[in-house]
Design an enzyme around this catalytic site. Structure first.
Site, PDB file in Angstrom:
ATOM      1  N   ASN A   1       0.838  -1.202   0.000  1.00  0.00           N
ATOM      2  CA  ASN A   1       0.000   0.000   0.000  1.00  0.00           C
ATOM      3  C   ASN A   1       0.871   1.249   0.000  1.00  0.00           C
ATOM      4  O   ASN A   1       1.900   1.303   0.663  1.00  0.00           O
ATOM      5  CB  ASN A   1      -0.900   0.023   1.240  1.00  0.00           C
ATOM      6  CG  ASN A   1      -1.877  -1.129   1.230  1.00  0.00           C
ATOM      7  OD1 ASN A   1      -2.238  -1.610   0.171  1.00  0.00           O
ATOM      8  ND2 ASN A   1      -2.289  -1.561   2.396  1.00  0.00           N
TER       9      ASN A   1
ATOM     10  N   SER B   1      -3.828  -9.188  -2.599  1.00  0.00           N
ATOM     11  CA  SER B   1      -4.442  -9.969  -3.674  1.00  0.00           C
ATOM     12  C   SER B   1      -3.501 -11.034  -4.208  1.00  0.00           C
ATOM     13  O   SER B   1      -3.933 -12.001  -4.831  1.00  0.00           O
ATOM     14  CB  SER B   1      -4.862  -9.038  -4.813  1.00  0.00           C
ATOM     15  OG  SER B   1      -3.716  -8.417  -5.369  1.00  0.00           O
TER      16      SER B   1
ATOM     17  N   HIS C   1       5.886  -0.785  -2.588  1.00  0.00           N
ATOM     18  CA  HIS C   1       5.472  -0.129  -3.834  1.00  0.00           C
ATOM     19  C   HIS C   1       5.536   1.394  -3.730  1.00  0.00           C
ATOM     20  O   HIS C   1       4.809   2.102  -4.416  1.00  0.00           O
ATOM     21  CB  HIS C   1       4.054  -0.569  -4.227  1.00  0.00           C
ATOM     22  CG  HIS C   1       3.984  -1.989  -4.716  1.00  0.00           C
ATOM     23  ND1 HIS C   1       2.822  -2.574  -5.166  1.00  0.00           N
ATOM     24  CD2 HIS C   1       4.937  -2.942  -4.836  1.00  0.00           C
ATOM     25  CE1 HIS C   1       3.063  -3.823  -5.534  1.00  0.00           C
ATOM     26  NE2 HIS C   1       4.335  -4.074  -5.333  1.00  0.00           N
TER      27      HIS C   1
ATOM     28  N   GLY D   1      -5.020  -9.070   3.409  1.00  0.00           N
ATOM     29  CA  GLY D   1      -5.662  -8.255   2.372  1.00  0.00           C
ATOM     30  C   GLY D   1      -4.813  -8.043   1.133  1.00  0.00           C
ATOM     31  O   GLY D   1      -4.950  -7.040   0.449  1.00  0.00           O
TER      32      GLY D   1
END
Ligand SMILES: [Zn+2]
Length: 261
Positions: free
Chosen positions: A109, A195, A126, A193
């Site tokens: 995130n 993916s 990221h 959470g």
């Protein structure tokens, strides 16, 4: 949460309590619990433009002002969100485990909710939404969370346009974050959470499974790693993490686990 899931949380705590170096990997689903839009999946649009077009080097080259407008909006959106109980629980986990550096928190995130929840040393794999950096990669990067002032100016080192500090589609994930995980040498992993669709981060949990490490997943939906992990808890971070952390920091659970191993 359903009663069946509660027994899974107890089982997950027993498995993770054995870890000496627990890696916690969080993804968009965790921040979605705090109201941060995920952009992936449904829609993925901003002003009728595809997110993949905006969050890319090509998108920035085509429309710098448009991309910056989107990022400034997102900064404002995230700033108005508050960490949820699950994210605050992760800060408690880090604080209450008996040995220092027993937990490493890494996230895909771009928001700062884990940091604001009190988690120390978050690895932003990221990049960060609130960083502004040089688009010519001269190395200049600075925190720009007060009034976006830096986003309106060129790079102070080389004069190239400044750009958001996020890792975009088509870009390589910086080695620095991955190296921190490798140096930490985790012996277990809690995936929250995430993916698990984007490499190389998605490859970390299966690799730990291959090495015999316990890996637990919290996600309301099935993911590519669900078939291989020890336990998949089908619920949300904000519901499960407070209970799981309560168990993980309980002396009773840890003492029982120690006796069994
Ligand atoms: Zn520069």
């Amino acid at each position: 949460m359903q009663i069946a899931a509660r027994s899974e949380v107890v089982e997950a705590a027993a498995q993770l309590a054995r870890c000496q170096r627990l890696l916690v990997l969080t993804g968009a689903g965790s921040s979605a619990d705090a109201g941060v839009p995920t952009f992936r999946g449904e829609g993925g649009l901003w002003n009728d433009r595809r997110v993949e077009e905006l969050a890319s080097p090509e998108g920035f080259a085509n429309d710098r002002d448009g991309v910056w407008t989107w990022y400034r909006e997102r900064r404002l959106q995230v700033a108005s969100c508050q960490p949820h109980p699950g994210q605050r629980a992760l800060a408690l986990l880090q604080r209450h485990l008996t040995q220092p550096n027993q937990v490493l928190m890494a996230t895909t995130n771009e928001d700062d909710l884990l940091d604001r929840a009190g988690v120390k040393g978050v690895v932003h794999l990221h990049g960060s939404l609130f960083d502004t950096q040089c688009s010519a990669e001269c190395g200049w990067i600075a925190r720009d969370d007060a009034d976006n002032a830096l986003s309106f100016l060129p790079c102070p080192e080389c004069g190239a346009p400044s750009r958001p500090g996020s890792v975009w589609y088509g870009e390589t994930v910086p080695r620095s974050g991955l190296s921190k995980i490798a140096a930490f040498d985790p012996d277990g992993c809690l995936v929250v959470g995430l993916s698990c669709l984007v490499q190389p981060v998605a490859g970390i949990p299966p690799e730990l499974v291959n090495h015999g490490c316990p890996v637990v997943e919290i996600n309301p939906s099935e993911t590519p790693i669900s078939p291989v992990v020890l336990t998949s808890i089908r619920s949300t971070a904000k519901h499960v993490l407070p209970i799981l952390v309560d168990l993980l920091t309980s002396h009773t659970v840890r003492d029982q686990t120690r006796r069994l191993t």
